[in-house]
Every structure is written in C-alpha cells, then in structure tokens.
Design an enzyme around this catalytic site. Structure first.
Site, PDB file in Angstrom:
ATOM      1  N   LYS A 165      -3.440  12.016   4.977  1.00  0.00           N
ATOM      2  CA  LYS A 165      -2.768  10.799   5.459  1.00  0.00           C
ATOM      3  C   LYS A 165      -1.484  10.539   4.663  1.00  0.00           C
ATOM      4  O   LYS A 165      -0.433  10.271   5.244  1.00  0.00           O
ATOM      5  CB  LYS A 165      -3.721   9.592   5.284  1.00  0.00           C
ATOM      6  CG  LYS A 165      -3.035   8.237   5.333  1.00  0.00           C
ATOM      7  CD  LYS A 165      -3.986   7.089   5.063  1.00  0.00           C
ATOM      8  CE  LYS A 165      -4.178   6.692   3.626  1.00  0.00           C
ATOM      9  NZ  LYS A 165      -3.147   5.867   2.997  1.00  0.00           N
ATOM     10  N   ASN A 166      -1.579  10.620   3.331  1.00  0.00           N
ATOM     11  CA  ASN A 166      -0.429  10.222   2.512  1.00  0.00           C
ATOM     12  C   ASN A 166       0.709  11.243   2.548  1.00  0.00           C
ATOM     13  O   ASN A 166       1.819  10.952   2.105  1.00  0.00           O
ATOM     14  CB  ASN A 166      -0.866   9.957   1.066  1.00  0.00           C
ATOM     15  CG  ASN A 166      -1.655   8.662   0.967  1.00  0.00           C
ATOM     16  OD1 ASN A 166      -1.688   7.881   1.928  1.00  0.00           O
ATOM     17  ND2 ASN A 166      -2.294   8.427  -0.167  1.00  0.00           N
TER      18      ASN A 166
ATOM     19  N   ARG B  38       1.124  -0.819   4.928  1.00  0.00           N
ATOM     20  CA  ARG B  38       2.190  -0.866   3.920  1.00  0.00           C
ATOM     21  C   ARG B  38       3.094   0.361   3.968  1.00  0.00           C
ATOM     22  O   ARG B  38       4.285   0.291   3.685  1.00  0.00           O
ATOM     23  CB  ARG B  38       1.566  -0.898   2.520  1.00  0.00           C
ATOM     24  CG  ARG B  38       1.157  -2.237   2.037  1.00  0.00           C
ATOM     25  CD  ARG B  38       0.823  -2.118   0.570  1.00  0.00           C
ATOM     26  NE  ARG B  38       1.974  -1.630  -0.173  1.00  0.00           N
ATOM     27  CZ  ARG B  38       2.927  -2.388  -0.664  1.00  0.00           C
ATOM     28  NH1 ARG B  38       2.862  -3.685  -0.533  1.00  0.00           N
ATOM     29  NH2 ARG B  38       3.952  -1.864  -1.318  1.00  0.00           N
TER      30      ARG B  38
ATOM     31  N   CYS C 152      -1.598  -6.753  -1.396  1.00  0.00           N
ATOM     32  CA  CYS C 152      -2.597  -5.826  -0.896  1.00  0.00           C
ATOM     33  C   CYS C 152      -3.813  -5.912  -1.811  1.00  0.00           C
ATOM     34  O   CYS C 152      -3.697  -6.293  -2.968  1.00  0.00           O
ATOM     35  CB  CYS C 152      -1.915  -4.474  -0.866  1.00  0.00           C
ATOM     36  SG  CYS C 152      -2.839  -3.060  -1.239  1.00  0.00           S
TER      37      CYS C 152
ATOM     38  N   ARG D 217       2.023  -4.572  -5.272  1.00  0.00           N
ATOM     39  CA  ARG D 217       2.642  -3.281  -4.938  1.00  0.00           C
ATOM     40  C   ARG D 217       4.115  -3.519  -4.628  1.00  0.00           C
ATOM     41  O   ARG D 217       4.534  -3.555  -3.480  1.00  0.00           O
ATOM     42  CB  ARG D 217       1.895  -2.624  -3.787  1.00  0.00           C
ATOM     43  CG  ARG D 217       0.459  -2.339  -4.189  1.00  0.00           C
ATOM     44  CD  ARG D 217      -0.312  -1.612  -3.161  1.00  0.00           C
ATOM     45  NE  ARG D 217       0.144  -0.249  -2.959  1.00  0.00           N
ATOM     46  CZ  ARG D 217      -0.342   0.533  -1.991  1.00  0.00           C
ATOM     47  NH1 ARG D 217      -1.259   0.073  -1.173  1.00  0.00           N
ATOM     48  NH2 ARG D 217       0.097   1.760  -1.848  1.00  0.00           N
TER      49      ARG D 217
ATOM     50  N   ASP E 101      -6.496   7.328  -6.465  1.00  0.00           N
ATOM     51  CA  ASP E 101      -7.197   7.282  -5.172  1.00  0.00           C
ATOM     52  C   ASP E 101      -8.581   7.928  -5.218  1.00  0.00           C
ATOM     53  O   ASP E 101      -9.312   7.890  -4.223  1.00  0.00           O
ATOM     54  CB  ASP E 101      -6.335   7.948  -4.084  1.00  0.00           C
ATOM     55  CG  ASP E 101      -5.088   7.138  -3.768  1.00  0.00           C
ATOM     56  OD1 ASP E 101      -5.034   5.950  -4.137  1.00  0.00           O
ATOM     57  OD2 ASP E 101      -4.153   7.705  -3.169  1.00  0.00           O
TER      58      ASP E 101
ATOM     59  N   ARG F 232      -8.701   3.721   8.235  1.00  0.00           N
ATOM     60  CA  ARG F 232      -7.276   3.932   7.946  1.00  0.00           C
ATOM     61  C   ARG F 232      -7.042   5.303   7.331  1.00  0.00           C
ATOM     62  O   ARG F 232      -5.945   5.842   7.430  1.00  0.00           O
ATOM     63  CB  ARG F 232      -6.775   2.867   6.960  1.00  0.00           C
ATOM     64  CG  ARG F 232      -6.643   1.482   7.556  1.00  0.00           C
ATOM     65  CD  ARG F 232      -5.967   0.535   6.565  1.00  0.00           C
ATOM     66  NE  ARG F 232      -4.970   1.256   5.819  1.00  0.00           N
ATOM     67  CZ  ARG F 232      -4.882   1.281   4.491  1.00  0.00           C
ATOM     68  NH1 ARG F 232      -5.698   0.583   3.747  1.00  0.00           N
ATOM     69  NH2 ARG F 232      -3.950   1.989   3.885  1.00  0.00           N
TER      70      ARG F 232
HETATM   71  N1  EPU Z   1       5.571   0.447  -8.504  1.00  0.00           N
HETATM   72  C1  EPU Z   1       6.559  -0.365  -9.009  1.00  0.00           C
HETATM   73  N2  EPU Z   1       7.698  -0.545  -8.262  1.00  0.00           N
HETATM   74  C2  EPU Z   1       7.887   0.084  -7.080  1.00  0.00           C
HETATM   75  C3  EPU Z   1       6.898   0.917  -6.567  1.00  0.00           C
HETATM   76  C4  EPU Z   1       5.727   1.091  -7.317  1.00  0.00           C
HETATM   77  O1  EPU Z   1       6.418  -0.930 -10.085  1.00  0.00           O
HETATM   78  O2  EPU Z   1       8.954  -0.104  -6.468  1.00  0.00           O
HETATM   79  C5  EPU Z   1       4.341   0.664  -9.259  1.00  0.00           C
HETATM   80  C6  EPU Z   1       3.089   0.268  -8.489  1.00  0.00           C
HETATM   81  O3  EPU Z   1       2.785  -1.099  -8.640  1.00  0.00           O
HETATM   82  C7  EPU Z   1       2.050   1.183  -9.100  1.00  0.00           C
HETATM   83  C8  EPU Z   1       2.832   2.441  -9.415  1.00  0.00           C
HETATM   84  O4  EPU Z   1       4.205   2.049  -9.472  1.00  0.00           O
HETATM   85  O5  EPU Z   1       1.590   0.647 -10.312  1.00  0.00           O
HETATM   86  C9  EPU Z   1       2.668   3.558  -8.427  1.00  0.00           C
HETATM   87  O6  EPU Z   1       2.899   3.081  -7.100  1.00  0.00           O
HETATM   88  P1  EPU Z   1       3.497   4.010  -5.975  1.00  0.00           P
HETATM   89  O7  EPU Z   1       4.770   3.452  -5.486  1.00  0.00           O
HETATM   90  O8  EPU Z   1       3.478   5.427  -6.429  1.00  0.00           O
HETATM   91  O9  EPU Z   1       2.426   3.839  -4.804  1.00  0.00           O
HETATM   92  P2  EPU Z   1       2.742   3.989  -3.268  1.00  0.00           P
HETATM   93  O10 EPU Z   1       3.784   5.001  -3.075  1.00  0.00           O
HETATM   94  O11 EPU Z   1       2.919   2.638  -2.677  1.00  0.00           O
HETATM   95  C10 EPU Z   1       1.048   5.930  -2.806  1.00  0.00           C
HETATM   96  C11 EPU Z   1      -0.154   6.121  -1.930  1.00  0.00           C
HETATM   97  C12 EPU Z   1      -1.313   5.296  -2.489  1.00  0.00           C
HETATM   98  C13 EPU Z   1      -1.582   5.756  -3.932  1.00  0.00           C
HETATM   99  C14 EPU Z   1      -0.311   5.615  -4.773  1.00  0.00           C
HETATM  100  C15 EPU Z   1      -0.463   6.136  -6.191  1.00  0.00           C
HETATM  101  C16 EPU Z   1       0.843   6.521   0.216  1.00  0.00           C
HETATM  102  C17 EPU Z   1       1.077   6.067   1.608  1.00  0.00           C
HETATM  103  N3  EPU Z   1       0.165   5.690  -0.595  1.00  0.00           N
HETATM  104  O12 EPU Z   1       1.347   4.538  -2.741  1.00  0.00           O
HETATM  105  O13 EPU Z   1      -2.440   5.610  -1.690  1.00  0.00           O
HETATM  106  O14 EPU Z   1      -2.607   4.984  -4.494  1.00  0.00           O
HETATM  107  O15 EPU Z   1       0.764   6.345  -4.141  1.00  0.00           O
HETATM  108  O16 EPU Z   1      -0.818   7.473  -6.182  1.00  0.00           O
HETATM  109  O17 EPU Z   1       1.224   7.613  -0.146  1.00  0.00           O
HETATM  110  C18 EPU Z   1      -4.538   5.250  -0.693  1.00  0.00           C
HETATM  111  O18 EPU Z   1      -4.353   6.290  -0.047  1.00  0.00           O
HETATM  112  O19 EPU Z   1      -5.650   4.659  -0.736  1.00  0.00           O
HETATM  113  C19 EPU Z   1      -3.417   4.671  -1.442  1.00  0.00           C
HETATM  114  C20 EPU Z   1      -3.395   3.410  -1.848  1.00  0.00           C
END
Ligand code: EPU
Length: 446
Positions: free
Chosen positions: A22-23, A99, A123, A128, A330, A422
């Site tokens: 998915k990701n 998201r 969330c 996030r 995850d 999801r």
């Molecule tokens: N963060 C910031 N600022 C930002 C973005 C992120 O401070 O602008 C922080 C977040 O709060 C967190 C860390 O950086 O502490 C990592 O967040 P990241 O942005 O990497 O997460 P994401 O890209 O929103 C993806 C996956 C998540 C997974 C995370 C971490 C997708 C669609 N989602 O989210 O997947 O947990 O990376 O590996 O790729 C799941 O599949 O259940 C899921 C939540």
C-alpha cells in the site's frame, strides 16, 4: 459496521502470497499524474488505493482497472491516463478519508505548476505534521499559502517550473517518507539539480525513484540519505510492478509465530526486513528459505519464499522503532502482540510516533501485561491471552488485535475493521485459507 469474530487457538498452516505494498502504491499512483499513459501492475485492492483512484480521477487521471495477471495475487493492474490538467484541487472530502492523499502535492506542483490540497487532519497514531513537505517545496522556489483549510502551492515564474536546490528533510524524528516522495517527484521536472539531504531511505521511496527513472527522470542515491535529481523537461509513460508489502509480510510472520503454525510466505521481501528478522531471530523465530535448488545459497536482495519456523518457547526481546533500515514503526503493534506470549519482559520504544500505543489497552483486555511510560512499553509475556471484545483504532493496531485473537483462548470480536481494510487485502479470507476460525460479521454500534 464490519467486525471480525475470531475463535483462537488454531495453528495457521499453508502458503500465502504477499501482496504489493500500500505505502508504495499510493505515491506511485500519484506519480502517474506526471506522465500521460503509465501503468501500475499489482496495485493492492484496498480502501486506501480505491480512495486514491477517486482522488486521481478528480485531478484528471482516469484509471482503467483490470484484475492483476499474477496467479494467486488478488490485486489490480491500473492503466492510468491523464485526461485533463485543468483541475488542481485535492478536496477535503477525499483527503479526510486518507492522509496519504498528500502524496499528490509534489507531482501536482512539479507537473502542473500548482496544487491545492486539503490540509490533512490529525490521526489516531498522533501528530502527523507536513512542515517538512512544505519546507522542501519552498526550497525549490514554491510559493505556499493556506486558504480555507487548503494548502496552495505554486511554482515561481511564468513557466510553472520549480528550481532545483539543496533541500534538508530532517525533522525531530528523522526524515519523512511521504515528504521525500513529494520533494523527489516535484524535483524531477524542476529546472536544474536538486540535492535532498536526509532523504528517507525506505524501500517505498526507492520503488518510486525506480518508477520515475523508467519515466525518464534522472535520479541517483535512492535508498540513501542523499538523493541527487537532475531535472528533465518532460517524462514519458512507464510500466511498473509495485514492490511487495514488507509490513503485510511481517504481520503474517507474527501471526504464524503466535499460533505455532507452519506457514510459507511467497513473494517475501527479505531484503527490506533486516531489522525485523534480527528481532524475530532473537525471539526464536527464523525464516527458512524454501524451494532453493541443491547447492544454491539464499541470496539476500531477492523476494523469495520463506517458511516461518519457531522454537518451542518464544523469548522476550527489545525493539526501538526508527527510520529505515531500523525497525519499522508499522510492525511495532504486531511485535507487541507476539511479545505477550514470549517468556520474560520485552521492551518497546517508539521513536517515530511516541503515542502509537492504542493497541496496548486493547491487548490488556485480552489478558496482556503491559506497562507504558511515555514512548516506552514493557510487556511481560508467557501468560497466554483470552478472547474478548476489542476495538480497532488504526490500521496496524487492528492487525495486532487480529493476530492476538488468533492465538487467544476463546472468542475475540474486533470492532471497526474498516481500519484494517485500508491496508490488508482480504485478510480474513487469507487467514481462513490458513485454517483460522475467522469471519466478518456486521454489528450495530449503539
Ligand atoms: N514528521 C514531521 N514533519 C513532517 C512529516 C513528518 O515532523 O513534515 C514526523 C512525523 O510526525 C513522524 C516522522 O516525521 O514522527 C515520520 O513521519 P513520515 O512523514 O515519515 O510518515 P508518513 O510519510 O506520513 C509513512 C507511512 C506510514 C508510516 C510512516 C513511518 C505512507 C502512506 N505512510 O507515513 O504508514 O508509519 O511513513 O514509516 O507511506 C501505515 O501504513 O500504517 C502508516 C501509518
């Protein structure tokens, strides 16, 4: 609302083919905005990917869906056609369900010079923010404003192109996965060279870079903290197979280990799971390669078939979640379920989402002994679990409750499994084929 009813205690036995991720699929789908006629093979059929198809349609990308041609894989092949470049708004109605809709931000501003994307809300797993996504786009010259709950991002100048620059994507908890995907996608069509420092190294980012490269992008360093992107004037259509889902794979390993079963996992992405494999090994769970020819040794880096083999007693361990190649957040909830059956005290430290422990009180309802202080939880294992009604609160928490239910004595009802839908394709069908006593039921919530 849909729920799962599970009668636990049956060891899982049989073979499962791991689906595509998915990701990986979500940013890949968003990237099809940038080339007119691209194809994605093996997109998992999930509520999130269906929402992304809707979002893309609203942005002028029509997806023709056909069932995946791979035997035993229930995914979709998507032929994506850019039919219009007029619409630039990712609406609140779709963004509030997913998201990851934020993944259209980079491709939109890169390819069309403008994006209006509804600000994603909070969330269940905690804050996030998207400040790093915006900081990255701003470094490429984008003008950014907030207007009525929408983030409006515009490329500078009349030609609608961003300008390559050095971008630093480190935040308090490491890099950002979808933020890296956004800046990478936006930089591909920018004028000049972009260097992303502290880029996310997750395999899903590498999969996106591979797809963009097939489209004609010039990218080096994917999978390392420094990516270099030389902007090109245009991209061409490409066809790409979505990578296997390391989190789904890890979830089924934990399920097999918890039920003491005999499970073979095909299309297993061994090379993406080193940190988890290290922890399983410490707990007495090993992954034996199957179907190797005589004299052939297992080659890391290949997706392959593995058999989950468990020692009689599962041992306690420690996990600390970190950006890739560290232990993935995850899989934290699923490991916590496994730890409830281990001998001794296990420790979980959550460094990516410090509040991602919604599964802990629900596991406690099933008899787990868990003490949590801030982002650390101690799990005292080896007591066995008993079935109970529990509530799913996010995707991975739900997966943790399902595998706990499979191992528990008696009946577990997991409410609100729409979270699970999801990210896991037909999980109950897969588990039933492995011998689990699990059914989807509809319950009325008062
Ligand atoms: N963060 C910031 N600022 C930002 C973005 C992120 O401070 O602008 C922080 C977040 O709060 C967190 C860390 O950086 O502490 C990592 O967040 P990241 O942005 O990497 O997460 P994401 O890209 O929103 C993806 C996956 C998540 C997974 C995370 C971490 C997708 C669609 N989602 O989210 O997947 O947990 O990376 O590996 O790729 C799941 O599949 O259940 C899921 C939540």
């Amino acid at each position: 609302m849909d729920a799962f009813r599970i009668v636990g205690g049956r060891p899982l036995k049989g073979t499962v083919r791991i689906n595509s991720a998915k990701n990986a699929a979500l940013p890949l789908m968003a990237a099809t905005l940038m080339a007119p006629d691209s194809k994605l093979l093996g997109v998992p059929d999930l509520s999130d990917t269906r929402s992304m198809i809707k979002l893309m349609a609203s942005l002028g990308v029509a997806a023709e869906i056909t069932p995946s041609a791979v035997k035993g894989a229930p995914g979709m092949d998507l032929a994506c056609k850019v039919t219009s470049t007029e619409q630039s708004q990712a609406s609140y109605d779709i963004m509030k369900t997913m998201r990851a809709g934020i993944c259209v931000l980079g491709p939109m501003v890169g390819a069309r010079g403008e994006a209006r994307v509804s600000m994603p809300g909070g969330c269940a797993i905690g804050d996030r923010p998207i400040d790093l996504h915006l900081r990255g786009l701003k470094a490429l010259g984008a003008k950014i404003e907030l207007d009525g709950g929408y983030i409006v991002v515009r490329a500078p100048g009349k030609d609608g192109r961003l300008i390559g620059a050095r971008v630093f994507l480190g935040g308090p908890n490491g890099s950002t996965v979808t933020g890296t995907a956004n800046v990478l996608s936006a930089a591909v069509l920018a004028k000049g060279t972009t260097v992303i420092e502290c880029a996310a190294c997750e395999p899903e980012v590498v999969d996106l870079a591979n797809f963009l490269t097939k489209m004609g992008a010039q990218i080096s360093g994917a999978g390392t903290p420094r990516m270099i992107i030389h902007g090109v004037d245009s991209l061409k259509p490409a066809t790409h197979q979505v990578m296997a889902d390391r989190i789904e794979a890890g979830t089924y390993v934990c399920a097999a280990a918890m039920t003491g079963g005999d499970v073979v996992l095909e299309n297993f992405p061994t090379d993406t799971l080193a940190a988890a494999i290290d922890r399983w090994n410490e707990m007495g769970v090993t992954l034996e390669p199957v179907n190797l020819k005589r004299g052939q040794t297992f080659e890391p880096g290949l997706s392959d078939s593995v058999r989950v083999v468990c020692e009689r007693v599962i041992r306690a361990t420690e996990i600390v979640t970190q950006p890739h190649p560290g232990f993935p957040t995850d899989l934290q909830a699923q490991f916590m379920a496994l730890m409830t059956l281990a001998e001794g005290n296990s420790i979980v430290t959550e460094k990516i989402y410090p509040d991602r422990f919604m599964h802990a009180p629900e596991l406690q309802r099933m008899g787990a002994k868990i003490i949590r202080i801030n982002n650390v939880a101690v799990v005292s294992g080896a007591r066995g679990l008993t079935g109970a009604p529990v509530m799913a609160s996010d995707l991975r928490a739900s997966a943790s409750l399902v595998i706990a239910g499979l191992a528990a004595r008696g009946e577990t009802t997991i409410n609100r499994v729409y979270h699970l839908d999801r990210g896991y394709q037909q999980m109950e069908v897969t588990l039933r084929a492995l011998g689990a006593d699990i059914e989807r039921i509809n319950v009325k919530e008062g």
